[in-house]
Design a protein around this motif. Structure first.
Motif, short mmCIF file in Angstrom:
data_model
loop_
_atom_site.label_atom_id
_atom_site.label_comp_id
_atom_site.label_asym_id
_atom_site.label_seq_id
_atom_site.Cartn_x
_atom_site.Cartn_y
_atom_site.Cartn_z
N ARG B 232 0.73 -1.23 0.18
CA ARG B 232 -0.02 -0.04 -0.02
C ARG B 232 0.81 1.07 -0.02
NH1 ARG B 232 -4.63 1.71 -1.34
NH2 ARG B 232 -5.72 3.12 -0.01
N PRO B 256 -2.05 5.86 -2.16
CA PRO B 256 -2.93 6.75 -2.95
C PRO B 256 -3.58 7.85 -1.59
CG PRO B 256 -3.49 4.56 -3.47
CD PRO B 256 -2.33 4.59 -2.50
N MET B 275 4.00 12.46 -13.45
CA MET B 275 2.42 13.14 -13.05
C MET B 275 1.45 12.06 -13.36
SD MET B 275 1.51 16.22 -12.79
CE MET B 275 2.62 17.49 -13.25
N GLY B 276 1.51 11.19 -14.17
CA GLY B 276 0.35 10.25 -14.49
C GLY B 276 -0.07 9.34 -13.05
N ALA B 278 0.92 10.43 -10.15
CA ALA B 278 0.59 11.43 -9.26
C ALA B 278 -0.93 11.54 -9.20
CB ALA B 278 1.21 12.70 -9.32
N LEU B 279 -1.24 11.58 -10.41
CA LEU B 279 -2.84 12.04 -10.81
C LEU B 279 -3.35 10.59 -10.47
CD1 LEU B 279 -5.17 13.30 -12.37
CD2 LEU B 279 -4.46 11.92 -14.07
N SER B 282 -3.62 10.55 -6.62
CA SER B 282 -3.82 11.79 -6.09
C SER B 282 -3.09 12.21 -5.09
CB SER B 282 -5.45 11.53 -5.27
OG SER B 282 -6.33 11.54 -6.47
N LEU B 283 -1.84 12.30 -5.45
CA LEU B 283 -0.48 12.45 -4.59
C LEU B 283 -0.37 14.03 -4.40
CD1 LEU B 283 2.08 9.97 -5.69
CD2 LEU B 283 0.31 9.87 -4.10
N THR B 284 0.27 14.54 -3.24
CA THR B 284 0.67 15.94 -2.79
C THR B 284 2.25 15.86 -2.79
OG1 THR B 284 -1.41 16.44 -2.06
CG2 THR B 284 0.33 17.81 -1.47
N THR C 92 -11.66 2.66 2.04
CA THR C 92 -11.82 3.89 1.11
C THR C 92 -12.83 3.85 0.03
OG1 THR C 92 -9.28 3.75 1.46
CG2 THR C 92 -9.96 5.04 -0.38
N ASN C 100 -9.01 5.75 -4.98
CA ASN C 100 -7.73 5.27 -4.06
C ASN C 100 -8.18 3.83 -3.44
OD1 ASN C 100 -6.88 7.87 -4.51
ND2 ASN C 100 -7.08 8.34 -2.39
N CYS C 101 -8.85 3.11 -4.00
CA CYS C 101 -9.32 1.51 -3.87
C CYS C 101 -7.98 0.79 -3.22
CB CYS C 101 -9.96 0.96 -4.91
SG CYS C 101 -10.32 -0.87 -4.53
N TYR C 155 -14.68 20.42 -8.26
CA TYR C 155 -14.65 20.92 -6.95
C TYR C 155 -13.37 20.56 -6.02
CZ TYR C 155 -16.17 21.00 -1.88
OH TYR C 155 -16.09 21.24 -0.71
N ARG C 160 -8.36 21.26 -3.28
CA ARG C 160 -7.16 20.77 -2.94
C ARG C 160 -6.39 22.06 -3.25
NH1 ARG C 160 -5.81 14.95 -2.44
NH2 ARG C 160 -3.87 15.28 -3.72
N GLY C 264 -6.35 18.78 -14.47
CA GLY C 264 -6.31 18.69 -15.92
C GLY C 264 -5.65 17.05 -16.01
N VAL C 265 -5.84 16.35 -17.09
CA VAL C 265 -5.16 14.75 -17.02
C VAL C 265 -3.80 15.13 -17.87
CG1 VAL C 265 -5.84 12.72 -18.04
CG2 VAL C 265 -7.64 13.93 -17.21
N ASN C 266 -2.80 14.89 -17.03
CA ASN C 266 -1.47 14.96 -17.63
C ASN C 266 -0.76 13.72 -17.01
OD1 ASN C 266 1.32 15.40 -17.49
ND2 ASN C 266 1.21 17.39 -18.24
N LEU C 267 -0.50 12.82 -18.03
CA LEU C 267 -0.03 11.52 -17.68
C LEU C 267 1.49 11.47 -18.13
CD1 LEU C 267 -3.13 9.51 -19.19
CD2 LEU C 267 -2.53 10.04 -16.86
N SER C 286 -0.45 19.31 -6.04
CA SER C 286 -1.43 18.24 -5.74
C SER C 286 -2.19 17.69 -7.11
CB SER C 286 -2.57 18.78 -4.69
OG SER C 286 -2.02 18.72 -3.40
N ALA C 287 -2.19 16.61 -7.40
CA ALA C 287 -2.96 16.05 -8.36
C ALA C 287 -4.13 15.33 -7.90
CB ALA C 287 -2.17 14.94 -9.36
N THR C 288 -5.11 15.09 -8.47
CA THR C 288 -6.34 14.53 -8.07
C THR C 288 -7.22 13.78 -8.91
OG1 THR C 288 -6.78 16.78 -6.66
CG2 THR C 288 -8.57 15.25 -6.99
N LEU C 289 -7.36 12.50 -8.76
CA LEU C 289 -8.46 11.74 -9.34
C LEU C 289 -9.74 11.79 -8.51
CD1 LEU C 289 -8.58 10.00 -12.07
CD2 LEU C 289 -8.18 8.25 -10.57
#
Lengths: 346, 346, 346, 346
Positions: B232, B256, B275-276, B278-279, B282-284, C92, C100-101, C155, C160, C264-267, C286-289
């Motif tokens: 994990r 995550p 970046m992928g 991190a997306l 959902s990392l910081t 989660t 973040n499953c 949101y 974040r 934005g989706v940056n991979l 921070s990136a967020t899914l």
């Protein structure tokens, strides 16, 4: 099955009662492995709230039978059960805070006839998916019992006191909940914890656990706290007694901008709150009814890694059949009792 | 006065330099009592940034003279000085965060000719009211030195890792800053701290301080962390090395929703950030330049009560005149050196 | 049933596919009422990830059939479904954060053959109890569709970014997600929102929604932001494009101590992150899914009271059969398209 | 100079008083440009606290003279001054929270003989560097006056109510502070604000500002709030009246887990707090004395960008010489008065 029944003022008896039955398709029937007596059981023990109640809200057990809609548990699983439950379906219950059940169905095991308690050989558990936890491998049965109420309560009391790293904390009461609050408060990085009680054995235990202890038996606890803090008081104060006097003292010990977190059970409908003082010092007062399941993801790893070691709070291990004696000594604070564990096998 | 001067690549000498003069009406001239060598001094020592700089940003001292507008200090006061300063007048500086000076006047002692450093017998301190602290009675001189940079840095690294009670933390690096971060991380109530390093002596120290240590010398630190966390990773990761590899490893160890807090000095203008990943997780990622004075109200009480005991980080105590040798062994990690304290009296 | 199928690079067709079947006892089969095309669908549309996928992760529907263990929904219920799901059983997932499953079973509808999408007449929904919401009375079907992905995403991007009351916010991108982020950012009480885009129609919409708009078509967005903020940048920056250039620009616009929140989706597996700058400015990235279901308790009341009014983002309403045309114009940004709603009835 | 002096119960007169003199080297003497009457001035006006006090703690002015140690201001500067001050040297004062002064030197202008008030032509301001702000260009004089007390107070009341995005807020009282609290509460993104008052003009104003208003003149405010919230109450309740009844009503309107933030001035030393209810609902009660300077960095940008527009609270603009009339109508709530601005030029 046998159960501890409140039969009169300051009287409990172990009686043969009806076997528990499944409380609907989302419930379970469980065999109790260990159970404990809580300070709040004494409120009932002291009488005036009727008799006949099957007492006890702290218990761990083995599942005997589950309803058709139970998804997470099955017969044979060892589980611990939140002492407080709710409807189990609202968002608040689902987030582990049954004390704030949106359907107003908050209930405490063993506090009324409608939800018989766990000081028994077996008991019915409604909504078991939401309010129980499989006992993690390696967790002692004592720690599991503490997770059903007083460790979460003490933890929430510390959490809601908003302890910042480096802060000074004052704790009123070194009874079982107070000891849980003391160990929990250490998790938030305070510089100092001043712990107030009247009993030498409790003060000694507080000192062992890292507190600077203050003997309140002379009635000057507030003065001692203020002296120890150069007149400033503490940013975070935890009250774990519930008496009007200790709540008042707790408020008097709060520094400007401080928070008083009450986890002692005080049901006064008109507690004399010093609103002017609170305004001048910008105080915050929080009371907390344990959001028990919500704390498990935090507390279980801390128990597992040995960072929290609350088991020592149990000073007495007795058979369920000895419950009348256990209540007597716990009520009278005899024999150096702090917390009693009961085993339904005897 | 004598001062440690950078005279070439991997060469420092103790030279006689001009006496410091008052840096304006809000400044002071101070006599240095003790000073330390910081890992970031080695960046300069390794060369390429010019020579002639008077090194050192970690020092405690006695005030010799203050400017006419200095309000809080006077001659004879023992003070410790933030290794990073700013304009001293903007709101950010006034709130103890000179690293974010709104006038873009952030500066580090001993990093350029314009702000001579404190590895010297005496030094000039601008804006002393905002960036110095009277040394509290009872505080060791070693703790005072640590408050000028690396203890605040380690603390902020831990704070910005957003460690929740019960969380698992991974720490990369058990050098001086890493040890500060480890002790600081304990203040936030984690269940576990996994500490990664390659050197046996550092790993041993980490274990003594309560960490589960991971030997990275085999190159499989990430795999070991993942195994120890059932695949994990950790919600909070602190990087206290600064190398690209350890930053990458730190990111790979984040669970995550997790946070990676970098306090190691990594100045890569194009670090390859995934970046992928991190997306998807959902990392910081946080980097931190020490907001030194802002941490003092938190850290001083913790030192005072003995909850933080960072002094042991000093493995070597030498005279200022021994600075050339001190830099050599610190750079080469010889003699089991972790942190060197210099005394300008010799 | 008919479904939108990816049949080649930049080619989708509406094909007859097998009827969906119950995905286990905790799943449902639903009839789609409306569905939308998301910017992230274009990643698939642009090719290179294989063909045959049934597209679409934004849909609202009526339940046709539920599995035996589904507790909260039944046939006939109108529901909206999170575009991202997980195992549905870990803590989660249960807390509404399937991205973040803990079982690593995070999946997006319509992104692979294993989870067919909702741009179809009917679709299978696993773990419906955890990942669906009964559509509240009074909520428009457009708002319901937006709750399945981009409103939660916008949101969370705003949340974040840690916007404090009175702060300045910079937002890169006024596409559909950007508009959601803009409206969401207003909820946190900023003093100013500077919104950057290149298209006049999008800039006009941003201005209508209360932003100070910055036309990036000249390539000088960062310079304009710095000028508008007296060289300081913004404490909170939201990136809602996903290109390397806009992420870099977003970082360059962050004030010391600031936060850059990327939705934005940056991979890019090796995005060139300026670590030195981030250190000197103490930045957070921070990136967020989208933790979609976790946002519903917040967003539904805001839609219900009219405080959030995101429906206007839909510029085109077409039949499902028109999906090939819809993808074309959405990809080419023709016809002033911002967001397309599809109705499976035609 | 002329000053408004309390000369008896419900009697003020504009009298010639001694010219103010410099209150030490860190103080200033200022010429008052505008001043306002605050609801808390009426506590003094109602008598029983002695006479002779020079009233007023809300004023903006031009500096006439500064002491030798004043660094940030000089003669001619236009400044606004916090209505509450402290020692100016402790860390709490320096962080903008004089209400919690560590030296216990918190004081309110115009509340005692030792700190004459600003309803005057000129006044002395101690510790001006810490407790004044240069009036930013473009800020209206009315906004500047509001920043000296009631806008910070209303803002802090909203902030301490811990309003989450999407939450329901209840506000008791639409007087001047209540209006500030209402506008401030909007900054935190609530879905709904229910505002309670008895006066039609105040209710009308509340509705204009976006609240759902509740007419309490029938005595059933709590019942109306509960009906409007399906029996649940509100997570955040702000009390801006100060009467025992409205504080009690505010508590009764708090949802389980909710917070009641009191900014109304209630000085009851034994307010009957329902501790049992607070326990069962896990309530938090906060009282707040304005940390005025600490709010300026937040509020000034909001005023500057027009996001906060509180000026309309001023319903009456009079000469200082008209103060006796102004107090009369303000006390009697005549003429639709909400807030009175006084100009010392007449």
């Amino acid at each position: 099955v046998r159960a501890v029944v409140l039969t009169g003022d300051r009287t409990v008896e172990v009686e043969q009662v009806d076997d528990p039955v499944l409380p609907g398709p989302r419930g379970a029937v469980v065999e109790v492995e260990r159970t404990a007596i809580c300070g709040s059981d004494l409120h009932l023990y002291h009488g005036g709230m009727g008799t006949g109640v099957h007492l006890g809200h702290e218990f761990v057990d083995r599942v005997l039978e589950v309803g058709s809609e139970v998804l997470r548990f099955g017969a044979g699983d060892r589980i611990l059960v939140s002492g407080v439950i709710g409807c189990g379906r609202c968002q608040t219950c689902r987030s582990g805070v049954p004390g704030n059940c949106e359907a107003n169905r908050t209930a405490v095991f063993g506090s009324s006839a409608s939800l018989p308690g766990g000081q028994a050989e077996a008991v019915a558990v409604p909504e078991v998916d939401e309010f129980a936890l499989a006992i993690p491998e390696g967790l002692s049965v004592e720690s599991a019992v503490l997770l059903t109420d007083i460790l979460p309560t003490g933890y929430l009391g510390a959490q809601r006191a908003r302890i910042a790293p480096g802060a000074t904390v004052v704790l009123f009461g070194l009874g079982p909940v107070g000891v849980m609050a003391l160990q929990s408060a250490q998790l938030f990085g305070p510089a100092r914890i001043l712990a107030v009680d009247r009993e030498p054995s409790r003060l000694a235990r507080g000192a062992e656990l890292g507190a600077e202890v203050i003997d309140a038996s002379g009635g000057d606890a507030v003065a001692q706290v203020l002296e120890a803090t150069k007149g400033r008081g503490a940013a975070s104060v935890i009250e774990a007694v519930g008496a009007d006097q200790t709540v008042s003292d707790a408020i008097a010990c709060a520094a400007p901008g401080g928070t008083v977190s009450v986890v002692g059970v005080n049901l006064n409908p008109a507690f004399p709150y010093p609103m002017g003082l609170a305004l001048l010092r910008s105080l915050t007062l929080s009371a907390t009814l344990a959001a028990i399941p919500a704390t498990w993801p935090t507390l279980v790893p801390l128990l597992d890694s040995g960072r929290l070691t609350p088991d020592a709070v149990f000073t007495h291990r007795l058979w369920l059949s000895e419950a009348p004696h256990a209540y007597q000594i716990f009520d009278a604070r005899q024999d150096g009792v702090l917390k009693v564990l009961l085993d339904p096998k005897g």
